[in-house]
Design a protein around this motif. Sequence first.
Motif, PDB file in Angstrom:
ATOM      1  N   LEU A   1       0.827  -1.200   0.000  1.00 47.17           N
ATOM      2  CA  LEU A   1       0.000   0.000   0.000  1.00 47.17           C
ATOM      3  C   LEU A   1       0.864   1.254   0.000  1.00 47.17           C
ATOM      4  N   GLU A   2       0.405   2.267  -0.753  1.00 43.43           N
ATOM      5  CA  GLU A   2       1.130   3.536  -0.837  1.00 43.43           C
ATOM      6  C   GLU A   2       0.176   4.684  -0.557  1.00 43.43           C
ATOM      7  N   ALA A   3       0.607   5.636   0.260  1.00 44.19           N
ATOM      8  CA  ALA A   3      -0.185   6.832   0.523  1.00 44.19           C
ATOM      9  C   ALA A   3       0.099   7.876  -0.556  1.00 44.19           C
ATOM     10  N   ILE A   4      -0.870   8.752  -0.783  1.00 46.20           N
ATOM     11  CA  ILE A   4      -0.654   9.869  -1.711  1.00 46.20           C
ATOM     12  C   ILE A   4       0.169  10.920  -0.974  1.00 46.20           C
ATOM     13  N   PRO A   5       1.324  11.317  -1.496  1.00 46.84           N
ATOM     14  CA  PRO A   5       2.173  12.280  -0.780  1.00 46.84           C
ATOM     15  C   PRO A   5       1.568  13.685  -0.788  1.00 46.84           C
ATOM     16  N   GLY A   6       2.022  14.517   0.158  1.00 47.20           N
ATOM     17  CA  GLY A   6       1.616  15.916   0.158  1.00 47.20           C
ATOM     18  C   GLY A   6       0.228  16.151   0.704  1.00 47.20           C
ATOM     19  N   THR A   7      -0.256  17.385   0.536  1.00 53.07           N
ATOM     20  CA  THR A   7      -1.578  17.788   1.008  1.00 53.07           C
ATOM     21  C   THR A   7      -2.319  18.527  -0.105  1.00 53.07           C
ATOM     22  N   PRO A   8      -3.660  18.602  -0.010  1.00 52.27           N
ATOM     23  CA  PRO A   8      -4.428  19.332  -1.026  1.00 52.27           C
ATOM     24  C   PRO A   8      -4.041  20.800  -1.072  1.00 52.27           C
ATOM     25  N   PRO A   9      -4.275  21.472  -2.194  1.00 57.18           N
ATOM     26  CA  PRO A   9      -3.877  22.878  -2.332  1.00 57.18           C
ATOM     27  C   PRO A   9      -4.743  23.818  -1.506  1.00 57.18           C
ATOM     28  N   ASP A  10      -4.226  25.010  -1.254  1.00 52.88           N
ATOM     29  CA  ASP A  10      -4.964  26.061  -0.558  1.00 52.88           C
ATOM     30  C   ASP A  10      -5.961  26.676  -1.531  1.00 52.88           C
ATOM     31  N   LEU A  11      -7.259  26.570  -1.209  1.00 53.62           N
ATOM     32  CA  LEU A  11      -8.275  27.059  -2.141  1.00 53.62           C
ATOM     33  C   LEU A  11      -8.549  28.550  -2.000  1.00 53.62           C
ATOM     34  N   LEU A  12      -7.781  29.228  -1.129  1.00 50.43           N
ATOM     35  CA  LEU A  12      -7.798  30.695  -1.172  1.00 50.43           C
ATOM     36  C   LEU A  12      -7.128  31.172  -2.447  1.00 50.43           C
ATOM     37  N   GLU A  13      -6.115  30.440  -2.870  1.00 53.39           N
ATOM     38  CA  GLU A  13      -5.416  30.722  -4.127  1.00 53.39           C
ATOM     39  C   GLU A  13      -5.184  29.400  -4.860  1.00 53.39           C
ATOM     40  N   PRO A  14      -6.195  28.880  -5.526  1.00 53.58           N
ATOM     41  CA  PRO A  14      -6.070  27.583  -6.189  1.00 53.58           C
ATOM     42  C   PRO A  14      -5.020  27.613  -7.294  1.00 53.58           C
ATOM     43  N   PRO A  15      -4.426  26.466  -7.588  1.00 50.48           N
ATOM     44  CA  PRO A  15      -3.448  26.401  -8.680  1.00 50.48           C
ATOM     45  C   PRO A  15      -4.077  26.779 -10.017  1.00 50.48           C
ATOM     46  N   VAL A  16      -3.239  27.308 -10.895  1.00 50.69           N
ATOM     47  CA  VAL A  16      -3.716  27.714 -12.222  1.00 50.69           C
ATOM     48  C   VAL A  16      -4.044  26.485 -13.073  1.00 50.69           C
ATOM     49  N   GLY A  17      -3.201  25.473 -13.031  1.00 54.92           N
ATOM     50  CA  GLY A  17      -3.382  24.298 -13.882  1.00 54.92           C
ATOM     51  C   GLY A  17      -4.123  23.173 -13.190  1.00 54.92           C
ATOM     52  N   ASP A  18      -3.600  21.972 -13.317  1.00 48.85           N
ATOM     53  CA  ASP A  18      -4.183  20.807 -12.666  1.00 48.85           C
ATOM     54  C   ASP A  18      -3.941  20.924 -11.163  1.00 48.85           C
ATOM     55  N   PRO A  19      -5.004  20.931 -10.332  1.00 47.11           N
ATOM     56  CA  PRO A  19      -4.801  21.113  -8.888  1.00 47.11           C
ATOM     57  C   PRO A  19      -4.021  19.976  -8.231  1.00 47.11           C
ATOM     58  N   PHE A  20      -3.938  18.818  -8.891  1.00 49.27           N
ATOM     59  CA  PHE A  20      -3.232  17.673  -8.322  1.00 49.27           C
ATOM     60  C   PHE A  20      -1.758  17.646  -8.729  1.00 49.27           C
ATOM     61  N   ALA A  21      -1.329  18.589  -9.559  1.00 52.80           N
ATOM     62  CA  ALA A  21       0.011  18.539 -10.151  1.00 52.80           C
ATOM     63  C   ALA A  21       1.122  18.455  -9.107  1.00 52.80           C
ATOM     64  N   ALA A  22       1.004  19.222  -8.017  1.00 54.21           N
ATOM     65  CA  ALA A  22       2.078  19.272  -7.025  1.00 54.21           C
ATOM     66  C   ALA A  22       2.277  17.934  -6.309  1.00 54.21           C
ATOM     67  N   ARG A  23       1.267  17.072  -6.304  1.00 55.01           N
ATOM     68  CA  ARG A  23       1.360  15.778  -5.615  1.00 55.01           C
ATOM     69  C   ARG A  23       1.484  14.622  -6.612  1.00 55.01           C
ATOM     70  N   ASN A  24       1.568  14.943  -7.880  1.00 53.37           N
ATOM     71  CA  ASN A  24       1.466  13.947  -8.933  1.00 53.37           C
ATOM     72  C   ASN A  24       2.839  13.644  -9.554  1.00 53.37           C
ATOM     73  N   LYS A  25       3.356  12.447  -9.338  1.00 54.81           N
ATOM     74  CA  LYS A  25       4.665  12.114  -9.912  1.00 54.81           C
ATOM     75  C   LYS A  25       4.591  11.901 -11.421  1.00 54.81           C
ATOM     76  N   TYR A  26       3.383  11.853 -11.971  1.00 56.89           N
ATOM     77  CA  TYR A  26       3.210  11.717 -13.424  1.00 56.89           C
ATOM     78  C   TYR A  26       2.928  13.068 -14.079  1.00 56.89           C
ATOM     79  N   ALA A  27       3.024  14.168 -13.332  1.00 57.00           N
ATOM     80  CA  ALA A  27       2.657  15.487 -13.843  1.00 57.00           C
ATOM     81  C   ALA A  27       3.526  15.890 -15.040  1.00 57.00           C
ATOM     82  N   LEU A  28       2.902  16.584 -15.988  1.00 54.91           N
ATOM     83  CA  LEU A  28       3.590  17.128 -17.155  1.00 54.91           C
ATOM     84  C   LEU A  28       3.787  18.627 -16.960  1.00 54.91           C
ATOM     85  N   ALA A  29       4.617  19.220 -17.780  1.00 55.77           N
ATOM     86  CA  ALA A  29       4.886  20.662 -17.662  1.00 55.77           C
ATOM     87  C   ALA A  29       3.605  21.473 -17.815  1.00 55.77           C
ATOM     88  N   ILE A  30       2.706  21.033 -18.703  1.00 52.67           N
ATOM     89  CA  ILE A  30       1.472  21.789 -18.950  1.00 52.67           C
ATOM     90  C   ILE A  30       0.538  21.775 -17.747  1.00 52.67           C
TER      91      ILE A  30
END
Length: 367
Positions: A269-298
Amino acid sequence: MAEKILEVEDLKINFRTYNGKVQAIRDISFDLYKGETLAIVGESGSGKSVTTRSLMGLLAKNAEVDHGSIKFRGDEIIGKSEDQMQKLRGAEIAMIFQDPMTSLDPTMKIGQQIAEPLIKHKKMSKKEAWGKALEMMKLVGIPNAEAHINDYPHQFSGGMRQRIVIAIAMINRPEVLIADEPTTALDVTIQAQILDLMKKVQKEINSSIIFITHDLGVVAGMADRVAVMYAGQIIEIGTVDEVFNFPQHPYTWGLLNSMPTTETERGELEAIPGTPPDLLEPPVGDPFAARNKYALAIDEEQKPPFFQLSPTHFAATWLLDERAPEVVPPLEVQKRWARYQAAHPEADRKQAVAVDATAVLGTEDNN
């Protein structure tokens, strides 16, 4: 095609705070069909409960619906007065809350609490309403109901109290039943009984259920379709078979990879690393990007559209774009894909087509 009961389109809800606006719900769309169970899953804070409370007009005073539409049987709910919503609540749309002890009035007999919606909405006499309450107590499996109809909530166990809450929610045979993590506080045996009970009563009154949970094991045996939420957005939606066995969003992969199955080996079993983003200032792109090891530049620059994999399956991830590189998902997900594609040879993630987010509305349920 099944009858459409509920339509949520392009809904955005903010909460006003001293630090600014929390963008709790960000442009979500989904529908609900007659007699189906739609599960909404995701981590705490993903927006599950806020979404469903908006359907009943039960948002906090500092909440504001920025834009969007919620239609029940074609009738717009947003903008209705409190008096108008009170006619809907408990009659057409009902809710089972997470903690029965905070849902039940400790000073009222349970028979009175179950009968009250009938007296209020159906204008029944007290005698007739209590008779119906007794019938519902038997339907939800409260033993020796005649002897306990005059008891108070503290005289029941946690599982029995949850049955009482279900009886109150279903006494008026509502079109839509919202279950907000109704089994979280219960042990596994009682949890299974409550889920079986909900399916039984749903079949009895032919209601539609929106089931909120973070427990994917519960979803597998309960739902017809699944919507996966993250950071106030729906990021994947499809039938139970599609989302569990042919998942496409890396967040869904993470949820499934952290859930034990009968085939899970020790230490896998593996846990998802990190924590959800701050929704006071949500990310511009994919909100899961910072925790996603498969994330692309876009993913850091642009929010992904929904990609359609089948008439009922949609996922918002750039990994489905034809220009994206091939990635190897977790081993558990690979096994699920292999089983699914063996049963569905036509399933091909390379054929996914980008669509507008509102395209998830109007899809036909496979029930």
